[in-house]
Design a protein around this motif. Structure first.
Motif, PDB file in Angstrom:
ATOM      1  N   LYS A  66      36.272  12.546  14.176  1.00 19.10           N
ATOM      2  CA  LYS A  66      36.269  12.978  12.777  1.00 19.10           C
ATOM      3  C   LYS A  66      35.236  14.062  12.516  1.00 19.10           C
ATOM      4  N   ASP A  67      34.203  14.135  13.341  1.00 18.47           N
ATOM      5  CA  ASP A  67      33.170  15.150  13.148  1.00 18.47           C
ATOM      6  C   ASP A  67      33.605  16.527  13.644  1.00 18.47           C
ATOM      7  N   LEU A  68      34.715  16.582  14.366  1.00 17.59           N
ATOM      8  CA  LEU A  68      35.243  17.867  14.829  1.00 17.59           C
ATOM      9  C   LEU A  68      36.247  18.472  13.849  1.00 17.59           C
ATOM     10  N   ILE A  69      36.618  17.710  12.830  1.00 25.41           N
ATOM     11  CA  ILE A  69      37.605  18.195  11.864  1.00 25.41           C
ATOM     12  C   ILE A  69      36.923  19.104  10.851  1.00 25.41           C
ATOM     13  N   PRO A  70      37.343  20.359  10.731  1.00 21.68           N
ATOM     14  CA  PRO A  70      36.739  21.262   9.747  1.00 21.68           C
ATOM     15  C   PRO A  70      37.151  20.877   8.327  1.00 21.68           C
ATOM     16  N   SER A  71      36.426  21.376   7.367  1.00 24.26           N
ATOM     17  CA  SER A  71      36.677  20.995   5.971  1.00 24.26           C
ATOM     18  C   SER A  71      37.955  21.612   5.401  1.00 24.26           C
ATOM     19  N   ASN A  72      38.572  22.520   6.149  1.00 26.05           N
ATOM     20  CA  ASN A  72      39.807  23.160   5.678  1.00 26.05           C
ATOM     21  C   ASN A  72      40.967  22.928   6.645  1.00 26.05           C
ATOM     22  N   HIS A  73      40.978  21.776   7.304  1.00 25.44           N
ATOM     23  CA  HIS A  73      41.945  21.542   8.376  1.00 25.44           C
ATOM     24  C   HIS A  73      43.382  21.489   7.857  1.00 25.44           C
TER      25      HIS A  73
ATOM     26  N   GLU B  82      42.839  19.479   4.554  1.00 27.78           N
ATOM     27  CA  GLU B  82      43.093  20.155   3.275  1.00 27.78           C
ATOM     28  C   GLU B  82      44.583  20.309   3.004  1.00 27.78           C
ATOM     29  N   GLN B  83      45.346  20.569   4.062  1.00 23.81           N
ATOM     30  CA  GLN B  83      46.794  20.708   3.946  1.00 23.81           C
ATOM     31  C   GLN B  83      47.467  19.895   5.044  1.00 23.81           C
TER      32      GLN B  83
ATOM     33  N   ASP C 123      54.634  13.121  -7.027  1.00 23.59           N
ATOM     34  CA  ASP C 123      54.393  12.695  -8.417  1.00 23.59           C
ATOM     35  C   ASP C 123      53.283  11.659  -8.490  1.00 23.59           C
ATOM     36  N   VAL C 124      53.236  10.771  -7.503  1.00 25.19           N
ATOM     37  CA  VAL C 124      52.206   9.736  -7.479  1.00 25.19           C
ATOM     38  C   VAL C 124      50.860  10.313  -7.033  1.00 25.19           C
ATOM     39  N   LEU C 125      50.906  11.325  -6.168  1.00 32.40           N
ATOM     40  CA  LEU C 125      49.690  11.891  -5.597  1.00 32.40           C
ATOM     41  C   LEU C 125      49.060  12.988  -6.454  1.00 32.40           C
ATOM     42  N   LYS C 126      49.564  13.172  -7.657  1.00 29.71           N
ATOM     43  CA  LYS C 126      49.070  14.279  -8.484  1.00 29.71           C
ATOM     44  C   LYS C 126      47.562  14.231  -8.706  1.00 29.71           C
ATOM     45  N   SER C 127      46.995  13.039  -8.699  1.00 24.76           N
ATOM     46  CA  SER C 127      45.556  12.913  -8.907  1.00 24.76           C
ATOM     47  C   SER C 127      44.768  13.346  -7.682  1.00 24.76           C
ATOM     48  N   GLN C 128      45.450  13.448  -6.509  1.00 21.09           N
ATOM     49  CA  GLN C 128      44.790  13.835  -5.268  1.00 21.09           C
ATOM     50  C   GLN C 128      45.076  15.296  -4.954  1.00 21.09           C
ATOM     51  N   ARG C 129      44.703  16.171  -5.832  1.00 18.73           N
ATOM     52  CA  ARG C 129      45.083  17.567  -5.679  1.00 18.73           C
ATOM     53  C   ARG C 129      44.344  18.275  -4.552  1.00 18.73           C
ATOM     54  N   LYS C 130      43.286  17.681  -4.014  1.00 19.13           N
ATOM     55  CA  LYS C 130      42.548  18.344  -2.935  1.00 19.13           C
ATOM     56  C   LYS C 130      43.329  18.351  -1.631  1.00 19.13           C
ATOM     57  N   LEU C 131      44.261  17.419  -1.479  1.00 20.67           N
ATOM     58  CA  LEU C 131      45.088  17.369  -0.278  1.00 20.67           C
ATOM     59  C   LEU C 131      46.477  17.881  -0.633  1.00 20.67           C
TER      60      LEU C 131
END
Length: 244
Positions: free
Chosen positions: A12-19, A53-54, A82-90
């Motif tokens: 998990k420490d190798l995953i960049p913040s914009n993966h 991120e995506q 529709d359910v994930l609308k609150s999780q807009r960062k992903l």
């Protein structure tokens, strides 16, 4: 003289913040991934915390096992969003993971495939043995205008003692996508060893989480077994190609 041993890093420490991830099973109830929307929420939240991120989520399409169609996937995807609308960062998109089976050629010759991006299509083969007409199918797939991305080649045990077959796949125009969890030994020592060999030879084009459930999430906290993580970092970086 002191000899210093490099400390193993956690995956998990190798995953960049914009993966950008191109292989996962996050849509609920349509394959062997998330069973419920609650599972989807848990998985997406965890991936987001790792730095994802995506995500291109890729339900299985496997005749007589997972008979998903674009309509089924799109309907499930829209209700999930529709359910994930609150999780807009992903940010989520959908693709598919196609099994190369006797029905696959007829499928891509009769209707458009669901791609990861543009003409890049994620495919897999049986864990028991490769299709007899594999190279003919890969050729026909490319004639039809697609670029095949083979999922988790390190997990096909029959190739482990015939490493030249990986080179044949590359020469046949197949891109290779490594499962991140292979690098921590999640699928066994032999798979981890082959993953390291493929990375060392620069044969891995992209990586994928292939996340299905909570056990996969937990494995991201395991130590990477590679002696040199730089080829893995490069492969992770390559995933930015799929950014939208």
């Amino acid at each position: 003289m002191f000899h210093f041993i490099k400390k193993k890093v956690l995956l998990k420490d190798l995953i960049p913040s914009n993966h950008v991830d191109i292989h996962s099973h996050l849509l609920p109830g349509i394959d062997d991934g998330a069973s419920t929307i609650e599972d989807t929420l848990m998985l997406t939240q965890a991936l987001q915390e790792f730095g994802f991120e995506q995500c291109v989520t890729t339900p299985h399409i496997m005749t007589n096992v997972w008979d998903n169609t674009k309509g089924i996937i799109e309907t499930t995807f829209q209700s999930t969003i529709d359910v994930l609308k609150s999780q807009r960062k992903l940010s989520l998109r959908y693709g598919a993971e196609y099994m190369i089976d006797p029905y696959f050629t007829k499928l891509f010759q009769s209707e458009p495939l669901i791609t990861l991006k543009e003409n890049y299509v994620l495919v897999e083969i049986s864990y028991l043995n490769p299709p007899i007409q594999l190279y003919n199918i890969l050729f026909d797939l490319q004639v039809a205008g697609y670029r095949p991305v083979l999922a988790h080649p390190e997990r096909y045990l029959y190739y482990h003692h015939h490493f030249h077959d990986y080179e044949k796949l590359k020469n046949a125009g197949c891109l290779l996508q490594l499962n991140l969890l292979s690098t921590v030994g999640y699928y066994g020592a032999a798979v981890a060893k082959t993953a390291e060999a493929l990375l060392k030879k620069g044969m891995i084009d992209f990586v994928g989480s292939d996340v299905h459930h909570a056990n996969h999430i937990q494995a991201f906290s395991n130590k990477v077994l590679l002696k040199d993580v730089s080829p893995l970092k490069k492969a992770i970086e390559n995933n930015q190609f799929f950014r939208w």
